[in-house]
Design a protein around this motif. Sequence first.
Motif, PDB file in Angstrom:
ATOM      1  N   THR A 148      20.244 -21.419  -9.962  1.00 40.31           N
ATOM      2  CA  THR A 148      21.378 -20.504  -9.914  1.00 40.31           C
ATOM      3  C   THR A 148      21.398 -19.595 -11.145  1.00 40.31           C
ATOM      4  OG1 THR A 148      22.751 -22.236 -10.887  1.00 40.31           O
ATOM      5  CG2 THR A 148      22.816 -21.984  -8.491  1.00 40.31           C
ATOM      6  N   SER A 149      22.035 -18.433 -10.983  1.00 37.71           N
ATOM      7  CA  SER A 149      22.099 -17.475 -12.076  1.00 37.71           C
ATOM      8  C   SER A 149      23.418 -16.723 -12.026  1.00 37.71           C
ATOM      9  CB  SER A 149      20.923 -16.499 -12.009  1.00 37.71           C
ATOM     10  OG  SER A 149      20.905 -15.825 -10.768  1.00 37.71           O
ATOM     11  N   VAL A 150      23.722 -16.004 -13.122  1.00 39.75           N
ATOM     12  CA  VAL A 150      24.969 -15.254 -13.253  1.00 39.75           C
ATOM     13  C   VAL A 150      24.663 -13.862 -13.785  1.00 39.75           C
ATOM     14  CG1 VAL A 150      27.193 -15.099 -14.468  1.00 39.75           C
ATOM     15  CG2 VAL A 150      26.351 -17.328 -13.684  1.00 39.75           C
ATOM     16  N   ILE A 151      25.310 -12.856 -13.196  1.00 35.78           N
ATOM     17  CA  ILE A 151      25.306 -11.495 -13.734  1.00 35.78           C
ATOM     18  C   ILE A 151      26.755 -11.130 -14.032  1.00 35.78           C
ATOM     19  CG2 ILE A 151      24.823  -9.058 -13.298  1.00 35.78           C
ATOM     20  CD1 ILE A 151      22.537  -9.959 -11.454  1.00 35.78           C
ATOM     21  N   LEU A 152      27.053 -10.912 -15.304  1.00 37.37           N
ATOM     22  CA  LEU A 152      28.398 -10.589 -15.754  1.00 37.37           C
ATOM     23  C   LEU A 152      28.495  -9.112 -16.109  1.00 37.37           C
ATOM     24  CD1 LEU A 152      31.270 -11.172 -16.886  1.00 37.37           C
ATOM     25  CD2 LEU A 152      30.161 -11.821 -19.046  1.00 37.37           C
ATOM     26  N   PHE A 153      29.352  -8.379 -15.412  1.00 34.40           N
ATOM     27  CA  PHE A 153      29.710  -7.019 -15.810  1.00 34.40           C
ATOM     28  C   PHE A 153      30.851  -7.149 -16.815  1.00 34.40           C
ATOM     29  CE2 PHE A 153      27.607  -6.275 -11.807  1.00 34.40           C
ATOM     30  CZ  PHE A 153      26.987  -5.028 -11.956  1.00 34.40           C
ATOM     31  N   TRP A 154      30.548  -6.857 -18.070  1.00 31.36           N
ATOM     32  CA  TRP A 154      31.553  -7.034 -19.111  1.00 31.36           C
ATOM     33  C   TRP A 154      32.207  -5.688 -19.417  1.00 31.36           C
ATOM     34  CZ3 TRP A 154      34.844 -10.155 -20.775  1.00 31.36           C
ATOM     35  CH2 TRP A 154      35.474  -9.988 -22.006  1.00 31.36           C
ATOM     36  N   TYR A 181      21.640 -13.661  -2.999  1.00 31.32           N
ATOM     37  CA  TYR A 181      23.086 -13.713  -3.221  1.00 31.32           C
ATOM     38  C   TYR A 181      23.644 -15.133  -3.157  1.00 31.32           C
ATOM     39  CZ  TYR A 181      27.789 -11.600  -3.254  1.00 31.32           C
ATOM     40  OH  TYR A 181      29.059 -11.209  -3.582  1.00 31.32           O
ATOM     41  N   GLU A 182      23.003 -16.001  -2.414  1.00 29.74           N
ATOM     42  CA  GLU A 182      23.471 -17.388  -2.324  1.00 29.74           C
ATOM     43  C   GLU A 182      23.460 -18.075  -3.687  1.00 29.74           C
ATOM     44  OE1 GLU A 182      24.508 -19.355   0.364  1.00 29.74           O
ATOM     45  OE2 GLU A 182      24.660 -17.450   1.438  1.00 29.74           O
ATOM     46  N   LYS A 183      22.520 -17.708  -4.526  1.00 26.30           N
ATOM     47  CA  LYS A 183      22.316 -18.400  -5.804  1.00 26.30           C
ATOM     48  C   LYS A 183      22.756 -17.582  -7.015  1.00 26.30           C
ATOM     49  CE  LYS A 183      20.282 -21.985  -3.875  1.00 26.30           C
ATOM     50  NZ  LYS A 183      20.889 -23.342  -3.907  1.00 26.30           N
ATOM     51  N   THR A 184      23.194 -16.342  -6.778  1.00 27.53           N
ATOM     52  CA  THR A 184      23.579 -15.463  -7.885  1.00 27.53           C
ATOM     53  C   THR A 184      25.070 -15.198  -7.840  1.00 27.53           C
ATOM     54  OG1 THR A 184      21.416 -14.369  -7.742  1.00 27.53           O
ATOM     55  CG2 THR A 184      23.119 -13.284  -9.055  1.00 27.53           C
ATOM     56  N   LEU A 185      25.764 -15.513  -8.931  1.00 33.66           N
ATOM     57  CA  LEU A 185      27.190 -15.216  -9.062  1.00 33.66           C
ATOM     58  C   LEU A 185      27.346 -13.914  -9.853  1.00 33.66           C
ATOM     59  CD1 LEU A 185      30.250 -15.831  -8.996  1.00 33.66           C
ATOM     60  CD2 LEU A 185      29.885 -17.269 -11.038  1.00 33.66           C
ATOM     61  N   VAL A 186      28.051 -12.957  -9.266  1.00 35.82           N
ATOM     62  CA  VAL A 186      28.354 -11.691  -9.925  1.00 35.82           C
ATOM     63  C   VAL A 186      29.821 -11.725 -10.346  1.00 35.82           C
ATOM     64  CG1 VAL A 186      28.466  -9.179  -9.681  1.00 35.82           C
ATOM     65  CG2 VAL A 186      26.639 -10.476  -8.534  1.00 35.82           C
ATOM     66  N   VAL A 187      30.084 -11.435 -11.611  1.00 37.45           N
ATOM     67  CA  VAL A 187      31.442 -11.446 -12.158  1.00 37.45           C
ATOM     68  C   VAL A 187      31.691 -10.107 -12.837  1.00 37.45           C
ATOM     69  CG1 VAL A 187      33.065 -12.598 -13.720  1.00 37.45           C
ATOM     70  CG2 VAL A 187      31.267 -13.936 -12.583  1.00 37.45           C
ATOM     71  N   ALA A 188      32.880  -9.540 -12.647  1.00 38.33           N
ATOM     72  CA  ALA A 188      33.284  -8.330 -13.367  1.00 38.33           C
ATOM     73  C   ALA A 188      34.649  -8.578 -13.983  1.00 38.33           C
ATOM     74  CB  ALA A 188      33.331  -7.116 -12.434  1.00 38.33           C
ATOM     75  N   MET A 189      34.740  -8.417 -15.304  1.00 37.95           N
ATOM     76  CA  MET A 189      36.008  -8.674 -15.988  1.00 37.95           C
ATOM     77  C   MET A 189      35.987  -8.063 -17.379  1.00 37.95           C
ATOM     78  SD  MET A 189      35.640 -12.706 -17.002  1.00 37.95           S
ATOM     79  CE  MET A 189      34.449 -13.302 -18.227  1.00 37.95           C
ATOM     80  N   GLY A 190      37.180  -7.860 -17.917  1.00 38.39           N
ATOM     81  CA  GLY A 190      37.360  -7.491 -19.307  1.00 38.39           C
ATOM     82  C   GLY A 190      38.212  -8.529 -19.995  1.00 38.39           C
ATOM     83  N   GLY A 227      48.199  -8.821 -20.972  1.00 38.07           N
ATOM     84  CA  GLY A 227      47.552 -10.092 -20.701  1.00 38.07           C
ATOM     85  C   GLY A 227      48.328 -11.011 -19.787  1.00 38.07           C
ATOM     86  N   ARG A 228      49.444 -10.516 -19.229  1.00 42.41           N
ATOM     87  CA  ARG A 228      50.293 -11.394 -18.418  1.00 42.41           C
ATOM     88  C   ARG A 228      49.799 -11.558 -16.994  1.00 42.41           C
ATOM     89  NH1 ARG A 228      55.999  -8.933 -20.244  1.00 42.41           N
ATOM     90  NH2 ARG A 228      56.562  -9.407 -18.067  1.00 42.41           N
ATOM     91  N   THR A 229      49.043 -10.597 -16.490  1.00 44.49           N
ATOM     92  CA  THR A 229      48.307 -10.754 -15.227  1.00 44.49           C
ATOM     93  C   THR A 229      47.286  -9.627 -15.130  1.00 44.49           C
ATOM     94  OG1 THR A 229      48.484 -11.113 -12.825  1.00 44.49           O
ATOM     95  CG2 THR A 229      49.887  -9.407 -13.765  1.00 44.49           C
ATOM     96  N   PHE A 230      46.075  -9.969 -14.722  1.00 45.44           N
ATOM     97  CA  PHE A 230      45.015  -8.981 -14.536  1.00 45.44           C
ATOM     98  C   PHE A 230      43.979  -9.558 -13.585  1.00 45.44           C
ATOM     99  CE2 PHE A 230      44.145 -11.428 -18.363  1.00 45.44           C
ATOM    100  CZ  PHE A 230      42.781 -11.686 -18.349  1.00 45.44           C
ATOM    101  N   SER A 231      43.022  -8.714 -13.185  1.00 47.86           N
ATOM    102  CA  SER A 231      42.091  -9.095 -12.120  1.00 47.86           C
ATOM    103  C   SER A 231      40.697  -9.385 -12.649  1.00 47.86           C
ATOM    104  CB  SER A 231      41.996  -7.975 -11.074  1.00 47.86           C
ATOM    105  OG  SER A 231      43.221  -7.770 -10.425  1.00 47.86           O
ATOM    106  N   VAL A 232      40.041 -10.341 -12.004  1.00 48.82           N
ATOM    107  CA  VAL A 232      38.623 -10.652 -12.206  1.00 48.82           C
ATOM    108  C   VAL A 232      37.973 -10.672 -10.830  1.00 48.82           C
ATOM    109  CG1 VAL A 232      36.962 -12.424 -12.894  1.00 48.82           C
ATOM    110  CG2 VAL A 232      38.947 -11.945 -14.354  1.00 48.82           C
ATOM    111  N   MET A 233      36.864  -9.960 -10.672  1.00 54.46           N
ATOM    112  CA  MET A 233      36.137  -9.951  -9.405  1.00 54.46           C
ATOM    113  C   MET A 233      34.960 -10.915  -9.481  1.00 54.46           C
ATOM    114  SD  MET A 233      33.345  -9.019  -7.511  1.00 54.46           S
ATOM    115  CE  MET A 233      32.416  -7.919  -8.564  1.00 54.46           C
TER     116      MET A 233
END
Length: 453
Positions: free
Chosen positions: A52-58, A349-358, A376-382
């Motif tokens: 498994t692997s991860v791609i993080l959009f920071w 895609y089965e083994k790769t997690l894509v995350v986008a967050m700040g 910081g009281r509520t925000f979104s992460v994809m």
Amino acid sequence: MNQRPSRIMTDCSGITRRNFVQAGALGAGGLCLADLLKLKAEGAVSSKQQDTSVILFWLSGGPGHMETWDPKPEAPAEYRGPFQPIATSLSGVQFSELMPGQAKLAEHLAVLRTVNHGTGDHTKGNHWMLTGFEGPAFNAPDNRVQRRPSIGSAASFLRGARQEGMPPYVGVPHLRGGTDNLFHYSSYIGGGFDPFIVNSDPNTSSFSVQNLTLARGLTVDRLKNRQELLSSLDQLPRRHEKLIRDLDEHQQKAFDLLYSKGVRSAFDIEDEPAAVRDSYGRHTFGQSALLARRLVEHGSTFVTVNCVPWDHHGSAGRLRTEEGARKLIPPLDAAISGLIRDLIDRGLYEKTLVVAMGEFGRTPRINQHAGRDHWGRTFSVMMGCGGMRMGQIIGRSSSRGEDVVERPVGPQDVAATIYRHLGIDPQRVILRDRLDRPMPLLDTGEPVSELFG
């Protein structure tokens, strides 16, 4: 680059300090191969999820949730902002009009709309989201000191690369910019688990990974001789231990990469067909995402795609909300949607997690400068991964996007979700800091249960 398990010493005694460093000894108390094997035997690090692997959009600076994954069309104008929502492929779910690519792929995505930690401090928030732990205040005298290892560095240590010779953790195109974008590194687990930073823009014709080419006049034989000289570091007094450790690990990383044809091939973005490159967008965000796909395809475990800057206050020197959104969100949308389609087409895609967050979101109410401030009281992460339960919105924020109404999600929950995908149980992994104190990888977070069957 850290050594692969087959090359690590099998004992924590009777070896030189140089080999102890290369074996992945951590901090003053240290962890050695026996400790890592024990974690695997106890199930804290699963051998079943080594692929498994991860791609993080920071998104350092903090994107606005109204302009991305949580629009509020019924809110007053000073809250909802300048953009309209659009329908997605999920019934009843809307994204911002600036995200048509992800809107078409919404059944392959999950959005956490109620991530929260309560702070509007960039320094605290960056550290919190990248490590799982609250960081120092922006005005603290030691505000650049990282307290805990980043998720990427922990993955580098606990998982390593999926393919021999590849860097396990990479930052592309660089890890600069944004606001207080400081905490991508290894902290007390050792410099050998820091990210390999590309420091070049893959969208330019001059793209070149400097650490993969020899300096003018330097041959491989001469480099070997230089590496042999490093063994003399074992003779230095122990008071130089940290200098020895970090210098040695970075030298070894560079030396290993120079010898790896697979690494050079992974970074050869020119090998991609023009149509594929176009599908990601011919800009820094898109080509960095494409490079991330090449890296995980070749065996890297964690890649951070650094997309900056998002601190759109509208005040002097800062973009206004509308200006910043129009500049950054369309290329981000093209990069994410292009990546996800490509991962699906390639069976990754089965083994790769894509995350986008700040590090946080933006104030629901637009300020006097036509910008939004910190929230910081509520925000979104994809999140997106074919091996998880996609096609859902998790959590509900209030009608003006101010607070969590249903299903709060904390930074450690986000981190725990990433670790679970990687086969790591973070509350069972105990590391040692430089004072030899036991430090859990996470202490409270739980994976977001809705994402797992």
